[in-house]
Design a protein around this motif. Structure first.
Motif, PDB file in Angstrom:
ATOM      1  N   GLY A 633       7.603  16.187  10.310  1.00 41.28           N
ATOM      2  CA  GLY A 633       6.263  15.821   9.880  1.00 41.28           C
ATOM      3  C   GLY A 633       6.231  14.982   8.619  1.00 41.28           C
ATOM      4  O   GLY A 633       5.678  13.878   8.582  1.00 41.28           O
ATOM      5  N   TRP A 634       6.864  15.484   7.544  1.00 39.03           N
ATOM      6  CA  TRP A 634       6.819  14.750   6.278  1.00 39.03           C
ATOM      7  C   TRP A 634       7.557  13.423   6.380  1.00 39.03           C
ATOM      8  O   TRP A 634       7.206  12.451   5.698  1.00 39.03           O
ATOM      9  CB  TRP A 634       7.395  15.603   5.148  1.00 39.03           C
ATOM     10  CG  TRP A 634       8.843  15.971   5.324  1.00 39.03           C
ATOM     11  CD1 TRP A 634       9.351  17.135   5.811  1.00 39.03           C
ATOM     12  CD2 TRP A 634       9.976  15.137   5.050  1.00 39.03           C
ATOM     13  NE1 TRP A 634      10.719  17.090   5.860  1.00 39.03           N
ATOM     14  CE2 TRP A 634      11.128  15.880   5.391  1.00 39.03           C
ATOM     15  CE3 TRP A 634      10.128  13.850   4.543  1.00 39.03           C
ATOM     16  CZ2 TRP A 634      12.416  15.366   5.239  1.00 39.03           C
ATOM     17  CZ3 TRP A 634      11.407  13.335   4.394  1.00 39.03           C
ATOM     18  CH2 TRP A 634      12.540  14.092   4.740  1.00 39.03           C
ATOM     19  N   SER A 635       8.607  13.375   7.206  1.00 36.91           N
ATOM     20  CA  SER A 635       9.362  12.130   7.370  1.00 36.91           C
ATOM     21  C   SER A 635       8.480  11.043   7.976  1.00 36.91           C
ATOM     22  O   SER A 635       8.512   9.881   7.540  1.00 36.91           O
ATOM     23  CB  SER A 635      10.585  12.383   8.264  1.00 36.91           C
ATOM     24  OG  SER A 635      11.311  11.190   8.498  1.00 36.91           O
ATOM     25  N   ARG A 636       7.690  11.409   8.956  1.00 38.48           N
ATOM     26  CA  ARG A 636       6.763  10.436   9.533  1.00 38.48           C
ATOM     27  C   ARG A 636       5.740   9.982   8.498  1.00 38.48           C
ATOM     28  O   ARG A 636       5.377   8.792   8.448  1.00 38.48           O
ATOM     29  CB  ARG A 636       6.064  11.041  10.749  1.00 38.48           C
ATOM     30  CG  ARG A 636       6.966  11.139  11.975  1.00 38.48           C
ATOM     31  CD  ARG A 636       6.311  11.917  13.095  1.00 38.48           C
ATOM     32  NE  ARG A 636       7.046  11.748  14.356  1.00 38.48           N
ATOM     33  CZ  ARG A 636       6.902  12.525  15.409  1.00 38.48           C
ATOM     34  NH1 ARG A 636       6.037  13.525  15.373  1.00 38.48           N
ATOM     35  NH2 ARG A 636       7.600  12.321  16.508  1.00 38.48           N
ATOM     36  N   ALA A 637       5.271  10.916   7.679  1.00 38.61           N
ATOM     37  CA  ALA A 637       4.303  10.546   6.647  1.00 38.61           C
ATOM     38  C   ALA A 637       4.891   9.510   5.690  1.00 38.61           C
ATOM     39  O   ALA A 637       4.211   8.549   5.295  1.00 38.61           O
ATOM     40  CB  ALA A 637       3.855  11.793   5.890  1.00 38.61           C
ATOM     41  N   ASP A 648       2.417  -3.930   7.058  1.00 38.31           N
ATOM     42  CA  ASP A 648       2.314  -3.918   8.516  1.00 38.31           C
ATOM     43  C   ASP A 648       1.400  -2.754   8.911  1.00 38.31           C
ATOM     44  O   ASP A 648       1.849  -1.647   9.189  1.00 38.31           O
ATOM     45  CB  ASP A 648       3.703  -3.762   9.137  1.00 38.31           C
ATOM     46  CG  ASP A 648       3.685  -3.957  10.656  1.00 38.31           C
ATOM     47  OD1 ASP A 648       2.620  -3.757  11.269  1.00 38.31           O
ATOM     48  OD2 ASP A 648       4.749  -4.292  11.215  1.00 38.31           O
ATOM     49  N   GLY A 649       0.108  -3.019   8.912  1.00 38.10           N
ATOM     50  CA  GLY A 649      -0.862  -1.974   9.181  1.00 38.10           C
ATOM     51  C   GLY A 649      -0.784  -1.422  10.583  1.00 38.10           C
ATOM     52  O   GLY A 649      -1.006  -0.228  10.804  1.00 38.10           O
ATOM     53  N   ASN A 650      -0.481  -2.252  11.552  1.00 38.08           N
ATOM     54  CA  ASN A 650      -0.401  -1.774  12.926  1.00 38.08           C
ATOM     55  C   ASN A 650       0.748  -0.789  13.095  1.00 38.08           C
ATOM     56  O   ASN A 650       0.620   0.214  13.804  1.00 38.08           O
ATOM     57  CB  ASN A 650      -0.250  -2.948  13.890  1.00 38.08           C
ATOM     58  CG  ASN A 650      -1.522  -3.762  14.010  1.00 38.08           C
ATOM     59  OD1 ASN A 650      -2.622  -3.228  13.840  1.00 38.08           O
ATOM     60  ND2 ASN A 650      -1.398  -5.049  14.278  1.00 38.08           N
ATOM     61  N   HIS A 651       1.883  -1.073  12.448  1.00 43.31           N
ATOM     62  CA  HIS A 651       3.009  -0.137  12.553  1.00 43.31           C
ATOM     63  C   HIS A 651       2.704   1.138  11.783  1.00 43.31           C
ATOM     64  O   HIS A 651       3.045   2.240  12.225  1.00 43.31           O
ATOM     65  CB  HIS A 651       4.290  -0.781  12.028  1.00 43.31           C
ATOM     66  CG  HIS A 651       5.524  -0.188  12.620  1.00 43.31           C
ATOM     67  ND1 HIS A 651       6.626  -0.930  12.977  1.00 43.31           N
ATOM     68  CD2 HIS A 651       5.842   1.093  12.947  1.00 43.31           C
ATOM     69  CE1 HIS A 651       7.559  -0.139  13.480  1.00 43.31           C
ATOM     70  NE2 HIS A 651       7.098   1.095  13.471  1.00 43.31           N
ATOM     71  N   ALA A 652       2.027   1.010  10.644  1.00 45.38           N
ATOM     72  CA  ALA A 652       1.641   2.205   9.889  1.00 45.38           C
ATOM     73  C   ALA A 652       0.723   3.091  10.725  1.00 45.38           C
ATOM     74  O   ALA A 652       0.858   4.320  10.733  1.00 45.38           O
ATOM     75  CB  ALA A 652       0.957   1.804   8.578  1.00 45.38           C
ATOM     76  N   LEU A 653      -0.221   2.482  11.443  1.00 39.67           N
ATOM     77  CA  LEU A 653      -1.115   3.255  12.299  1.00 39.67           C
ATOM     78  C   LEU A 653      -0.344   3.912  13.438  1.00 39.67           C
ATOM     79  O   LEU A 653      -0.644   5.042  13.834  1.00 39.67           O
ATOM     80  CB  LEU A 653      -2.221   2.368  12.852  1.00 39.67           C
ATOM     81  CG  LEU A 653      -3.231   3.055  13.781  1.00 39.67           C
ATOM     82  CD1 LEU A 653      -3.941   4.202  13.088  1.00 39.67           C
ATOM     83  CD2 LEU A 653      -4.244   2.036  14.320  1.00 39.67           C
ATOM     84  N   GLU A 654       0.664   3.230  13.957  1.00 44.33           N
ATOM     85  CA  GLU A 654       1.472   3.821  15.014  1.00 44.33           C
ATOM     86  C   GLU A 654       2.190   5.075  14.506  1.00 44.33           C
ATOM     87  O   GLU A 654       2.270   6.084  15.220  1.00 44.33           O
ATOM     88  CB  GLU A 654       2.490   2.793  15.527  1.00 44.33           C
ATOM     89  CG  GLU A 654       3.631   3.367  16.371  1.00 44.33           C
ATOM     90  CD  GLU A 654       3.166   4.133  17.605  1.00 44.33           C
ATOM     91  OE1 GLU A 654       3.962   4.944  18.119  1.00 44.33           O
ATOM     92  OE2 GLU A 654       2.025   3.936  18.072  1.00 44.33           O
ATOM     93  N   ILE A 655       2.693   5.042  13.280  1.00 47.56           N
ATOM     94  CA  ILE A 655       3.350   6.239  12.736  1.00 47.56           C
ATOM     95  C   ILE A 655       2.316   7.330  12.478  1.00 47.56           C
ATOM     96  O   ILE A 655       2.586   8.515  12.683  1.00 47.56           O
ATOM     97  CB  ILE A 655       4.134   5.920  11.455  1.00 47.56           C
ATOM     98  CG1 ILE A 655       5.075   4.742  11.673  1.00 47.56           C
ATOM     99  CG2 ILE A 655       4.925   7.154  11.007  1.00 47.56           C
ATOM    100  CD1 ILE A 655       6.170   4.997  12.681  1.00 47.56           C
TER     101      ILE A 655
END
Length: 774
Positions: A633-637, A648-655
């Motif tokens: 969980g924290w790693s994804r955050a 890269d907002g789209n990739h941030a939203l994907e995460i």
């Protein structure tokens, strides 16, 4: 106040001035009682926690106090360790890392049981524990319908309501920010319909009794040495209209009432406070307030924090669906419910406000909420990212005061860490390692692979960030000696590596990760891992900047300036185009390891930037691509924040989508794709760790506002799905408060407020402009 609109934007302001953002409901709600703890709703006032499950005929409410820790103060330093440090360093210089690691494990770890390998409830290290459980047995029918269980974030009030046998029952719960007690109000729409019993339970070290018309649970935890540790007490009283209250030796019973209000007062003897006196006085003070007055007092005090920031992301929301269903749908298609992203952001702010307060303790791995005697990993302060991540959102999310408990803990660790510096290096200054507790533990952990990473430099990042956001020079003068003495430790202990003559830390590790030596052996201990090189450079820069700000002249400060020229660069790029994690390009047994510590220079440090260091930014991007999007969980955050910094907002939203992957299991799982989010929006490591919530909140803020590169950047990583929206009240470094409104991905209006009207560079819609304090 400073307010400005650039000429470029003025033509758009008229067009968007009529834009209206419907207030998206900030509620978690469900159509059934919780079936596991990770579905219950968290309430807290920074000290006292309650989590009701909303049961129909039997309701369980887990109780917490942020100060309830087993264990006791101890000195776990090995005062003989410094005698082996030269040999460890010699082995590292010779490339014999496996032998160096064996020597670290033999001599350079803590004495005694340490953290008990994460099971420290009954050793001196101790652990954060649940206080117990309040249980209410309702004597009515169980065939409920029209059920709704809800947490309203803006009011910090939870409710449960349903109908059974033609009667509508309503429950209201909050942990008062006013009188510092827990309050539960029970009502029904038919007179004399409330009939229930109240009990308290705890799995160990507890005595339950009644005294007069008060139910009590009290006891003392283990000090880890076979003696008595922290004492605690919980008291329950009931005020009621109508009906009859009776008492036996272990329960309260109310029959035939129209209304009942349960008051829960909890206290411990942490810091030598009288828990008996404190709990009694809190109870008596609360009972003097009328319920509605107490409720208003609570909402006003909570709202002073929560209402500072608002976020609306266009009109795509499924708030009419239960939260667990929204979570599932968001994971399938995040663009269909931008309202859940806004809700999750505000939920993180809510959890911050509820899990700490100035004068007490910072949120631990569990925040404030634990339901076990032995919480996972002791519910302690992991200092190789987790406790730090807990505080990443507080400044940008306009909750700066909530940084103070962590800063106070750092002060304690700095004092205790002087002994650790002497013990392990015979060095001046201070140092602490990967784990800490409320008792001031600073020694290494039990094993080199995870317990040998120093944390003092990373903690100093928080001391400096608080100054950057607040611009409080009196505070900076107060913490400057801590910054200076942390730098003194590194200056004294670093060695020259042979290839370049760089000054590097030794021994150390890249947190929790390992590599393969040429002989095929897997090991962790190295000299100069990239994260250390970045942290030490950042610390030295910050000490120099602080000294200049405070007009301090000191020969040691000049020495740090000279040392900077001999530190490794913040980033080395390997033959594969990635950021190197170590001084050498070792083979990686876990290419998708959950830690990405060598990107510390991307976040939280400001070394890697698409604007100023594009080559390093490209290397960081490749590093993340190989590391993969999955993780705990924290790693994804953390990866949300990385991609936000890479704009890269789209990739941030994907995460973020992956972070919100529905999770149910609570067993410890360290595998790469195990993380997610429980139905109550708690982050699943798994099990629950609150750092993922706070990291996710910080990540959303970082997508909307950045200020680390010497200017304020509006919407630096806006996803396509968030094309239209408005945020108010975010904070930027320099003590600026920022409001932004955007449409079709373009900023159309913004305001920047500053108490001093200082000029500031602002990057908006790709154009740099200067605010002149108009």
């Amino acid at each position: 106040m400073m307010s400005f609109k650039s000429n470029v934007l003025c033509c758009l302001v008229v067009l968007c001035s009529f834009m209206a953002f419907a207030q998206q409901p900030l509620q978690l709600w469900y159509t059934a009682p919780a079936t596991q703890w990770e579905e219950t709703l968290p309430l807290g006032n920074g000290r006292l926690g309650m989590m009701p499950d909303g049961g129909i005929t039997q309701e369980k409410i887990v109780l917490n106090d942020i100060t309830l820790w087993s264990g006791s103060s101890q000195d776990a330093n090995n005062y003989e360790a410094h005698k082996s440090v030269k040999e460890i360093q010699r082995l590292l210089l010779a490339g014999r890392n496996d032998e160096a690691e064996a020597l670290v494990n033999a001599n350079f770890v803590c004495t005694g049981a340490g953290s008990g390998h994460g099971n420290g409830a009954n050793v001196p290290f101790g652990c954060f524990q649940t206080l117990g459980e309040l249980q209410i047995d309702y004597h009515h029918a169980d065939d409920a319908h029209a059920y709704r269980r809800q947490l309203d974030l803006p009011s910090a009030i939870a409710t449960t309501q349903f109908e059974t046998n033609g009667i509508r029952y309503h429950r209201e719960y909050f942990t008062s920010f006013g009188s510092d007690v827990g309050i539960i109000r029970l009502t029904a729409d038919k007179r004399r319909s409330l009939d229930f019993s109240v009990t308290l339970t705890r799995d160990e070290r507890a005595k339950i009794k009644t005294e007069g018309q008060e139910l009590q649970l009290s006891g003392a935890l283990s000090d880890g040495r076979g003696g008595i540790g922290m004492r605690y007490i919980a008291r329950i009283r009931i005020q009621h209209q109508g009906g009859k209250l009776t008492v036996d030796d272990r329960a309260l019973h109310l029959a035939g009432a129209d209304e009942a209000i349960l008051y829960v007062s909890i206290a411990t003897d942490f810091r030598n406070t009288s828990h008996l006196t404190r709990s009694q006085s809190l109870m008596e003070a609360a009972l003097k307030h009328a319920y509605q007055a107490e409720k208003q007092l609570h909402q006003t005090a909570f709202g002073k924090f929560f209402n500072r920031v608002s976020l609306e992301i266009d009109d795509k929301s499924t708030a009419d669906l239960p939260t667990d269903e929204r979570l599932r749908r968001f994971y399938e298609r995040p663009a269909a419910d931008n309202g859940l992203a806004a809700l999750y952001f505000q939920y993180g702010r809510y959890l911050s406000i509820c899990s700490t307060r100035p004068g007490l303790l910072p949120p631990n791995l569990q925040g404030l909420w634990a339901h076990q005697i032995q919480t996972p990993w002791n519910g302690d302060y992991h200092l190789n990212i987790n406790a730090q991540m807990n505080h990443w959102p507080v400044e940008v999310a306009n909750l700066s005061e909530l940084h103070e408990p962590f800063i106070e803990l750092i002060k304690t660790l700095a004092q205790e860490g002087k002994k650790t510096a002497k013990a392990y290096y015979n060095a001046p200054g201070w140092v602490c390692y990967m784990i800490a507790n409320v008792w001031g533990y600073t020694a290494p952990g039990e094993e080199a692979s995870w317990g040998a990473s120093t944390a003092s430099g990373w903690l100093c990042n928080h001391l400096w960030e608080h100054y950057l956001f607040t611009q409080d020079t009196a505070y900076l003068a107060e913490v400057f000696p801590i910054l200076r003495e942390a730098a003194r430790f590194y200056h004294h202990t670093m060695i020259k590596e042979p290839r370049h003559g760089w000054l590097v830390t030794a021994p150390s590790v890249s947190p929790e990760n390992s590599f393969l030596m040429a002989n095929g052996k897997r090991t962790s201990v190295v000299m100069g891992p990239t994260i250390d090189n970045q942290i030490v450079r950042e610390l030295y820069n910050n000490v120099l900047a602080a000294a200049e700000q405070l007009n301090i002249r000191d020969p040691f400060i000049d020495t740090l300036g000279m040392d900077l020229a001999h530190l490794p660069p913040p980033v080395q790029i390997g033959s594969d185009g990635r950021v190197m994690e170590w001084l050498e390009e070792y083979r990686e047994p876990e290419p998708q390891h959950r830690h990405v510590s060598h990107l510390y220079g991307l976040y939280p440090a400001p070394f890697i930037s698409p604007q100023t260091t594009p080559e390093w930014a490209d290397a960081a991007r490749k590093t993340l691509q190989v590391r993969g999007d999955a993780g705990t969980g924290w790693s994804r955050a953390w990866k949300i924040l990385f991609w936000a910094r890479l704009q890269d907002g789209n990739h941030a939203l994907e995460i973020l989508r992956q972070l919100l992957q529905p999770a149910l299991g609570s067993e410890i799982n360290m595998s790469g794709g195990s993380g997610g989010t429980y139905p109550n929006l708690f982050c699943a490591h798994p099990p629950f760790q609150i750092d993922g919530n706070f990291g996710g909140t910080a990540g959303i803020a970082e997508m909307l506002l950045q200020s680390h590169a010497g200017f304020i950047h509006l919407l630096p990583a806006l996803p396509d799905a968030w094309s239209t929206g408005e945020v108010k009240g975010l904070k930027a470094r320099g003590n600026y408060t920022v409001d932004i409104k955007w449409k079709d991905g373009t900023v159309v209006d913004y305001h920047i407020h500053s108490p001093t009207n200082k000029p500031v560079n602002v990057l908006v819609n790709g154009t740099m402009t200067v605010y002149n304090g108009e």
